[in-house]
Design a protein around this motif. Structure first.
Motif, PDB file in Angstrom:
ATOM      1  N   MET A  55       0.829  -1.209   0.000  1.00  0.00           N
ATOM      2  CA  MET A  55       0.000   0.000   0.000  1.00  0.00           C
ATOM      3  C   MET A  55       0.862   1.257   0.000  1.00  0.00           C
ATOM      4  SD  MET A  55      -3.376  -0.027  -0.060  1.00  0.00           S
ATOM      5  CE  MET A  55      -3.874   1.390   0.920  1.00  0.00           C
ATOM      6  N   VAL A  76      -4.090   2.459   6.688  1.00  0.00           N
ATOM      7  CA  VAL A  76      -5.368   2.264   5.985  1.00  0.00           C
ATOM      8  C   VAL A  76      -5.680   0.786   5.825  1.00  0.00           C
ATOM      9  CG1 VAL A  76      -6.537   2.525   3.756  1.00  0.00           C
ATOM     10  CG2 VAL A  76      -5.367   4.483   4.780  1.00  0.00           C
ATOM     11  N   ILE A  77      -4.705   0.020   5.344  1.00  0.00           N
ATOM     12  CA  ILE A  77      -4.983  -1.396   5.094  1.00  0.00           C
ATOM     13  C   ILE A  77      -5.094  -2.169   6.404  1.00  0.00           C
ATOM     14  CG2 ILE A  77      -2.606  -2.250   4.925  1.00  0.00           C
ATOM     15  CD1 ILE A  77      -5.606  -3.134   2.657  1.00  0.00           C
ATOM     16  N   PHE A 121      -8.624  -1.584   7.576  1.00  0.00           N
ATOM     17  CA  PHE A 121      -9.556  -2.336   6.745  1.00  0.00           C
ATOM     18  C   PHE A 121      -9.529  -3.819   7.121  1.00  0.00           C
ATOM     19  CE2 PHE A 121     -10.374  -5.035   3.071  1.00  0.00           C
ATOM     20  CZ  PHE A 121     -11.642  -4.612   2.705  1.00  0.00           C
ATOM     21  N   SER A 152      -8.979  -5.608  -2.141  1.00  0.00           N
ATOM     22  CA  SER A 152      -8.919  -4.544  -1.129  1.00  0.00           C
ATOM     23  C   SER A 152      -7.663  -3.704  -1.319  1.00  0.00           C
ATOM     24  CB  SER A 152      -8.952  -5.152   0.283  1.00  0.00           C
ATOM     25  OG  SER A 152      -7.834  -5.997   0.501  1.00  0.00           O
ATOM     26  N   LEU A 155      -8.216   0.175  -2.518  1.00  0.00           N
ATOM     27  CA  LEU A 155      -7.724   1.180  -1.567  1.00  0.00           C
ATOM     28  C   LEU A 155      -6.422   1.813  -2.053  1.00  0.00           C
ATOM     29  CD1 LEU A 155      -8.475  -0.669   1.812  1.00  0.00           C
ATOM     30  CD2 LEU A 155      -9.694   1.291   0.837  1.00  0.00           C
ATOM     31  N   LEU A 169      -7.263   4.425  -4.688  1.00  0.00           N
ATOM     32  CA  LEU A 169      -7.768   5.659  -4.093  1.00  0.00           C
ATOM     33  C   LEU A 169      -6.646   6.463  -3.441  1.00  0.00           C
ATOM     34  CD1 LEU A 169     -11.080   4.299  -2.491  1.00  0.00           C
ATOM     35  CD2 LEU A 169     -10.840   5.664  -4.590  1.00  0.00           C
ATOM     36  N   LEU A 170      -5.733   5.756  -2.741  1.00  0.00           N
ATOM     37  CA  LEU A 170      -4.623   6.442  -2.086  1.00  0.00           C
ATOM     38  C   LEU A 170      -3.686   7.064  -3.121  1.00  0.00           C
ATOM     39  CD1 LEU A 170      -3.266   7.076   0.627  1.00  0.00           C
ATOM     40  CD2 LEU A 170      -1.981   4.938   0.394  1.00  0.00           C
TER      41      LEU A 170
END
Length: 478
Positions: free
Chosen positions: A91, A121-122, A125, A145, A149, A152-153
């Motif tokens: 991520m 974030v992850i 989630f 996921s 995500l 979006l990041l």
């Protein structure tokens, strides 16, 4: 059985200093695993750019992409991994590419923000869907996921986070360049030197000077920013003065500290000497200012951050034509710090007993301010006969803690004390099954942030501290 001093209860509210120390340690632990890559880039730059030792137009093409893509991605990946393991690393890297493509400057500071953010974030989630995924759908949920995500990041970092960080970076860069242009760059020592002895050196180095230095090196092939807080000269001068004019333990331990500080690059070794005699901070400031002045006069700089801050690292990262300036800056800083420290020590008329009493008062005040008391009557009960693991912890887990663990391990061997594992860690990485944690007293609050129920022994000197001797005696008696 002897009591182990300075085993303390957790403070109710960690101080701002402890939180800044933790922040600096977090930044450091994103940088330290990647130092080899930074040094590789520095060597590449020193050798092959047009002003390098052996200019090579083809190999010099690697310099730009490496600093723009490779190094920020490594930082972001490491930061994400620290928060959420491999998924966090992925991520962090995805988010960082949005920063990199959307900015005109090397995104080191941005990478150190987006990496942990992606990991957070992850992690959140994954926790929210824990035990809620139908059997057989784990892989598709895990992969999509990260994909959604991360997408979006990446967009958020490209349009918002990157521009904000670039704006802040440009402001800081302009402010520091103004100091350079007006000749006031040495004034940074008024901030650097006190911050260092309070173990906040990693906040200013990894958080400010290293990103600015890498950015300037890309354009000029070197940067003075790498030298403004890492010069080993002031610490060397201070330790030389203590070796000649100090008293008791300070005089006895200073020669060993000189070798480890100047050649090993572990600057934390001189911090206790300054804390013991706070007036010597004037010597450190004077030494730091004089060193920066000389570096500036010679237009000298380094090609990468010297980590650790050893004289060997300084010389290895000095570009062509800068050796005279770099060596002169280190020597002048050493001489100025030595002279000022010597004057302070010679004018100090206190007896050894008064020094010990002053140190005890300072330690007591520190403990009282942190809401702790020395509970000597109950310590024997809290340290059981089953001590099997002792952890030495410091900011990055690779400098002073390594020195302390190695030294303590050898002392155990000399006493034929077996069956006790002694290792070094960064404070946040100390294993949960550790029986005793040893930290410098100024890192106590930070240690308590992560280890609220652990037994902690505080020390002031990594080479010859009475609390370590007391612990050795207790272990030997048992």
């Amino acid at each position: 059985m002897a009591n182990v001093a300075n085993v303390v209860e957790p403070p109710k509210t960690p101080s701002i200093r402890a939180r800044f120390q933790a922040f600096g340690g977090f930044l450091t632990n994103m940088v330290i695993p990647n130092i080899g890559a930074f040094i590789a880039w520095g060597i590449l730059t020193a050798l092959f750019i047009p002003t390098g030792w052996i200019p090579n137009e083809s190999l010099a093409k690697i310099v730009g992409p490496a600093i723009k893509y490779l190094l920020p991605l490594l930082l972001a990946s490491t930061g994400g991994r620290m928060i959420a393991g491999q998924r966090g690393a992925l991520m962090g890297a995805i988010g960082a590419i949005g920063l990199i493509v959307g900015s005109e400057i090397p995104m080191f500071l941005g990478a150190m923000i987006i990496g942990p953010l992606g990991g957070w974030v992850i992690k959140k989630f994954d926790k929210s869907i824990e035990n809620k995924i139908p059997a057989g759908f784990e892989m598709i949920v895990n992969n999509f996921s990260i994909g959604i995500l991360g997408f979006l990041l990446m967009i958020l970092s490209f349009y918002f986070i990157g521009p904000v960080i670039e704006l802040a970076n440009n402001f800081v860069t302009s402010a520091i360049k103004a100091l350079v242009d007006t000749g006031y760059l040495p004034l940074l020592s008024l901030i650097n030197e006190p911050a260092k002895v309070l173990f906040l050196n990693n906040v200013i180095d990894q958080g400010i000077y290293y990103p600015l230095g890498m950015q300037e090196t890309l354009k000029a092939g070197k940067s003075i920013y790498f030298t403004v807080a890492s010069n080993p000269g002031p610490g060397l001068g201070l330790l030389l003065a203590f070796a000649l004019f100090g008293k008791k333990a300070a005089k006895r331990t200073a020669p060993g500290a000189i070798i480890i500080h100047f050649f090993g690059g572990i600057h934390e070794l001189y911090f206790p000497y300054v804390l013991m005699k706070p007036l010597t901070i004037l010597a450190m400031i004077a030494g730091g200012m004089s060193g920066i002045t000389v570096f500036n006069l010679f237009n000298a700089g380094l090609v990468a951050g010297p980590s650790p801050g050893s004289i060997f690292a300084y010389l290895a990262l000095t570009p062509k034509g800068n050796f005279l300036g770099i060596i002169s800056g280190v020597l002048v800083a050493t001489a100025v710090s030595f002279i000022v420290t010597s004057i302070i020590l010679k004018l100090d008329k206190k007896s050894d007993e008064e020094e010990d009493f002053t140190s005890s008062i300072e330690r007591s005040k520190s403990m009282k301010s942190e809401g702790k008391q020395i509970l000597s009557s109950s310590i024997d009960h809290s340290i059981t006969n089953k001590i099997s693991k002792i952890a030495f912890a410091c900011d990055a887990g690779a400098g002073s803690s390594a020195l302390g663990a190695t030294s303590f391990r050898k002392r155990l061997q000399k006493k034929n004390i077996n069956g006790i594992e002694v290792k070094h860690y960064r404070i946040e990485d100390v294993p949960q099954d550790t029986d005793i944690i040893v930290v410098h007293k100024n890192l106590l609050e930070r240690a308590r942030l992560s280890h609220t129920n652990k037994k902690i022994i505080t020390i002031e000197n990594y080479i010859d501290d009475p609390n370590l001797a007391q612990l050795i005696n207790e272990l030997e008696e048992r």
